[in-house]
Design a protein around this motif. Structure first.
Motif, PDB file in Angstrom:
ATOM      1  N   ARG A  24       0.843  -1.203   0.000  1.00 29.47           N
ATOM      2  CA  ARG A  24       0.000   0.000   0.000  1.00 29.47           C
ATOM      3  C   ARG A  24       0.873   1.245   0.000  1.00 29.47           C
ATOM      4  O   ARG A  24       1.941   1.265   0.644  1.00 29.47           O
ATOM      5  N   ASN A  25       0.433   2.313  -0.677  1.00 32.08           N
ATOM      6  CA  ASN A  25       1.098   3.607  -0.590  1.00 32.08           C
ATOM      7  C   ASN A  25       0.748   4.226   0.763  1.00 32.08           C
ATOM      8  O   ASN A  25      -0.295   3.905   1.350  1.00 32.08           O
ATOM      9  N   VAL A  26       1.606   5.145   1.218  1.00 30.07           N
ATOM     10  CA  VAL A  26       1.414   5.707   2.559  1.00 30.07           C
ATOM     11  C   VAL A  26       1.640   7.221   2.564  1.00 30.07           C
ATOM     12  O   VAL A  26       2.609   7.712   1.970  1.00 30.07           O
ATOM     13  N   ILE A  27       0.746   7.944   3.225  1.00 37.89           N
ATOM     14  CA  ILE A  27       1.024   9.330   3.615  1.00 37.89           C
ATOM     15  C   ILE A  27       1.257   9.281   5.126  1.00 37.89           C
ATOM     16  O   ILE A  27       0.375   8.844   5.873  1.00 37.89           O
ATOM     17  N   ALA A  28       2.451   9.674   5.567  1.00 36.10           N
ATOM     18  CA  ALA A  28       2.794   9.553   6.994  1.00 36.10           C
ATOM     19  C   ALA A  28       2.896  10.938   7.627  1.00 36.10           C
ATOM     20  O   ALA A  28       3.654  11.787   7.158  1.00 36.10           O
ATOM     21  N   MET A  29       2.123  11.135   8.698  1.00 35.82           N
ATOM     22  CA  MET A  29       2.150  12.422   9.411  1.00 35.82           C
ATOM     23  C   MET A  29       3.133  12.410  10.582  1.00 35.82           C
ATOM     24  O   MET A  29       3.669  13.448  10.937  1.00 35.82           O
ATOM     25  N   SER A  30       3.366  11.239  11.203  1.00 32.81           N
ATOM     26  CA  SER A  30       4.214  11.188  12.401  1.00 32.81           C
ATOM     27  C   SER A  30       5.682  11.097  11.996  1.00 32.81           C
ATOM     28  O   SER A  30       6.353  10.076  12.214  1.00 32.81           O
ATOM     29  N   VAL A  31       6.171  12.169  11.412  1.00 32.13           N
ATOM     30  CA  VAL A  31       7.506  12.161  10.808  1.00 32.13           C
ATOM     31  C   VAL A  31       8.600  11.916  11.846  1.00 32.13           C
ATOM     32  O   VAL A  31       9.627  11.321  11.541  1.00 32.13           O
ATOM     33  N   GLY A  32       8.354  12.391  13.069  1.00 27.83           N
ATOM     34  CA  GLY A  32       9.355  12.203  14.121  1.00 27.83           C
ATOM     35  C   GLY A  32       9.726  10.745  14.311  1.00 27.83           C
ATOM     36  O   GLY A  32      10.851  10.414  14.673  1.00 27.83           O
ATOM     37  N   LYS A  33       8.773   9.868  14.016  1.00 27.08           N
ATOM     38  CA  LYS A  33       9.025   8.426  14.192  1.00 27.08           C
ATOM     39  C   LYS A  33       9.764   7.851  12.974  1.00 27.08           C
ATOM     40  O   LYS A  33      10.136   6.681  12.981  1.00 27.08           O
ATOM     41  N   LEU A  34       9.942   8.656  11.939  1.00 25.99           N
ATOM     42  CA  LEU A  34      10.556   8.130  10.710  1.00 25.99           C
ATOM     43  C   LEU A  34      11.990   8.630  10.506  1.00 25.99           C
ATOM     44  O   LEU A  34      12.588   8.401   9.457  1.00 25.99           O
ATOM     45  N   LEU A  35      12.498   9.328  11.514  1.00 26.50           N
ATOM     46  CA  LEU A  35      13.890   9.776  11.427  1.00 26.50           C
ATOM     47  C   LEU A  35      14.785   8.536  11.519  1.00 26.50           C
ATOM     48  O   LEU A  35      14.528   7.644  12.315  1.00 26.50           O
ATOM     49  N   ASP A  36      15.819   8.498  10.712  1.00 22.95           N
ATOM     50  CA  ASP A  36      16.732   7.336  10.687  1.00 22.95           C
ATOM     51  C   ASP A  36      15.975   6.034  10.388  1.00 22.95           C
ATOM     52  O   ASP A  36      16.218   5.001  11.023  1.00 22.95           O
ATOM     53  N   ALA A  37      15.025   6.102   9.468  1.00 20.87           N
ATOM     54  CA  ALA A  37      14.236   4.901   9.128  1.00 20.87           C
ATOM     55  C   ALA A  37      14.519   4.474   7.693  1.00 20.87           C
ATOM     56  O   ALA A  37      13.610   4.170   6.919  1.00 20.87           O
ATOM     57  N   GLN A  38      15.812   4.457   7.338  1.00 19.09           N
ATOM     58  CA  GLN A  38      16.181   4.098   5.966  1.00 19.09           C
ATOM     59  C   GLN A  38      15.647   2.715   5.585  1.00 19.09           C
ATOM     60  O   GLN A  38      15.287   2.475   4.436  1.00 19.09           O
ATOM     61  N   ASP A  39      15.566   1.812   6.581  1.00 24.29           N
ATOM     62  CA  ASP A  39      15.054   0.469   6.302  1.00 24.29           C
ATOM     63  C   ASP A  39      13.628   0.526   5.746  1.00 24.29           C
ATOM     64  O   ASP A  39      13.273  -0.206   4.815  1.00 24.29           O
ATOM     65  N   LEU A  40      12.826   1.467   6.275  1.00 27.91           N
ATOM     66  CA  LEU A  40      11.442   1.596   5.788  1.00 27.91           C
ATOM     67  C   LEU A  40      11.412   2.186   4.385  1.00 27.91           C
ATOM     68  O   LEU A  40      10.616   1.780   3.534  1.00 27.91           O
ATOM     69  N   PHE A  41      12.268   3.188   4.148  1.00 24.82           N
ATOM     70  CA  PHE A  41      12.319   3.795   2.812  1.00 24.82           C
ATOM     71  C   PHE A  41      12.731   2.737   1.782  1.00 24.82           C
ATOM     72  O   PHE A  41      12.202   2.682   0.676  1.00 24.82           O
ATOM     73  N   ASP A  42      13.696   1.879   2.176  1.00 25.25           N
ATOM     74  CA  ASP A  42      14.152   0.815   1.271  1.00 25.25           C
ATOM     75  C   ASP A  42      13.037  -0.201   1.020  1.00 25.25           C
ATOM     76  O   ASP A  42      12.846  -0.669  -0.102  1.00 25.25           O
ATOM     77  N   LEU A  43      12.295  -0.516   2.086  1.00 29.39           N
ATOM     78  CA  LEU A  43      11.190  -1.486   1.950  1.00 29.39           C
ATOM     79  C   LEU A  43      10.137  -0.945   0.967  1.00 29.39           C
ATOM     80  O   LEU A  43       9.648  -1.683   0.106  1.00 29.39           O
ATOM     81  N   ALA A  44       9.818   0.344   1.106  1.00 31.84           N
ATOM     82  CA  ALA A  44       8.828   0.955   0.200  1.00 31.84           C
ATOM     83  C   ALA A  44       9.280   0.788  -1.245  1.00 31.84           C
ATOM     84  O   ALA A  44       8.504   0.392  -2.125  1.00 31.84           O
ATOM     85  N   ARG A  45      10.544   1.057  -1.486  1.00 37.85           N
ATOM     86  CA  ARG A  45      11.073   0.956  -2.846  1.00 37.85           C
ATOM     87  C   ARG A  45      10.997  -0.486  -3.360  1.00 37.85           C
ATOM     88  O   ARG A  45      10.556  -0.739  -4.484  1.00 37.85           O
TER      89      ARG A  45
END
Ligand SMILES: NC(=O)c1ccc[n+]([C@@H]2O[C@H](COP(=O)([O-])OP(=O)(O)OC[C@H]3O[C@@H](n4cnc5c(N)ncnc54)[C@H](O)[C@@H]3O)[C@@H](O)[C@H]2O)c1
Length: 275
Positions: free
Chosen positions: A95-116
């Motif tokens: 699923r595509n995601v719009i994420a508002m809780s950006v503070g929780k996504l700092l240093d989350a390269q693993d998630l960015f890679d998973l999305a890709r």
């Protein structure tokens, strides 16, 4: 006319100030482009209240999995520690995601890679600040420094454990006072309620180590304001937002809710204005 053949199905996790605001916007303004197909919140009463207000059908979902099965794009608007797991689950369901809780996504390269890897899009709205478009452009060349100055009324810091430990008595503050000056990681640790803005700048600039965060208060402040100064190869930018707060959640700026709405609108309509 929308570039899509069918309306995009939207699921919202978190039916508070932001999730509720975006849900109302979808049902009033974006009906041609998308449809709300799922609402989920750990407080189920909030789901039902919102569903009734929107006169929507049976779109209340009793689990994250059920919500993800109902939608093409998930909007994350929860105030939870499990934000990363929620976003990860969405990508695992493609699923595509719009994420508002950006503070929780700092240093989350693993998630960015998973999305890709899963062929999904992760959209992070600008939120309560101005200048993210320019910061992204500037990051292509060299950024020398970024100063973020956040000003909030005294009650924005009530019950903050860091201030208590430091022996700072908010009631005794009679003039403009600096409560904190330091790097993004410390700002996030000590002032978790300000982390979204600092994290959005850090992710957009890819220059976390060049950012200095200053947090100020005063009995004279009435609104939340964020001032950003960026210096780099491109020159210098200064932006400032003086934000009206959401009546539903005084910690959330109205501009952040509008920013989520605009991000969804652009995604649905296939436009991308700004960098
Ligand atoms: N990007 C920005 O600039 C910006 C600005 C303001 C707020 N935010 C963030 O956006 C998020 C939402 O803000 P809000 O003002 O709508 O908060 P809110 O407190 O009004 O609503 C959050 C909702 O999430 C629900 N929730 C909590 N944990 C959950 C879980 N595990 N699963 C499902 N639902 C859950 C709560 O019951 C609540 O209804 C927060 O993380 C906030 O920090 C971002």
């Amino acid at each position: 006319m929308s570039y899509r053949k069918r309306r995009l199905k939207i699921g919202i996790v978190g039916c508070g100030a932001i999730g509720g605001g975006i849900a109302r916007y979808i049902s009033k303004e974006l009906k041609k482009d998308c449809q709300l197909t799922g609402l989920y919140d750990i407080q189920y009463g909030r789901v039902e209240k919102l569903r009734r207000e929107l006169s929507a059908g049976p779109i209340g979902r009793n689990s994250l999995t059920a919500l993800l099965k109902s939608c093409d794009l998930m909007i994350e608007a929860v105030n939870a520690n499990s934000t990363r797991e929620i976003v990860r689950e969405a990508f695992l369901h493609k699923r595509n995601v719009i994420a508002m809780s950006v503070g929780k996504l700092l240093d989350a390269q693993d998630l960015f890679d998973l999305a890709r890897r899963r062929g999904c899009r992760l959209l992070i709205p600008s939120g309560a600040i101005a200048g993210i478009d320019a910061i992204k452009s500037a990051s292509i060349a060299r950024i020398r420094k970024i100063n973020l100055t956040t000003r909030k009324p005294l009650n924005g810091f009530a019950n903050n454990p860091y201030l208590t430990r430091k022996g700072i008595d908010l009631a005794a503050i009679k003039k403009e006072t600096v409560l904190f000056k330091g790097n993004v990681d410390s700002a996030i640790k000590f002032f978790p309620q300000n982390i979204n803005v600092a994290a959005t700048i850090a992710i957009a600039s890819q220059a976390k180590d060049k950012i200095t965060v200053c947090i100020m208060t005063s009995p004279k402040y009435k609104n939340n304001s964020h001032e950003i100064e960026i210096v780099g190869d491109f020159g210098r930018i200064v932006t400032r937002t003086d934000n009206v707060v959401s009546p539903e959640n005084p910690r959330t700026s109205y501009l952040a809710i509008l920013s989520g709405m605009q991000t969804l609108k652009q995604f649905c309509q296939g436009t991308g204005i700004g960098t």
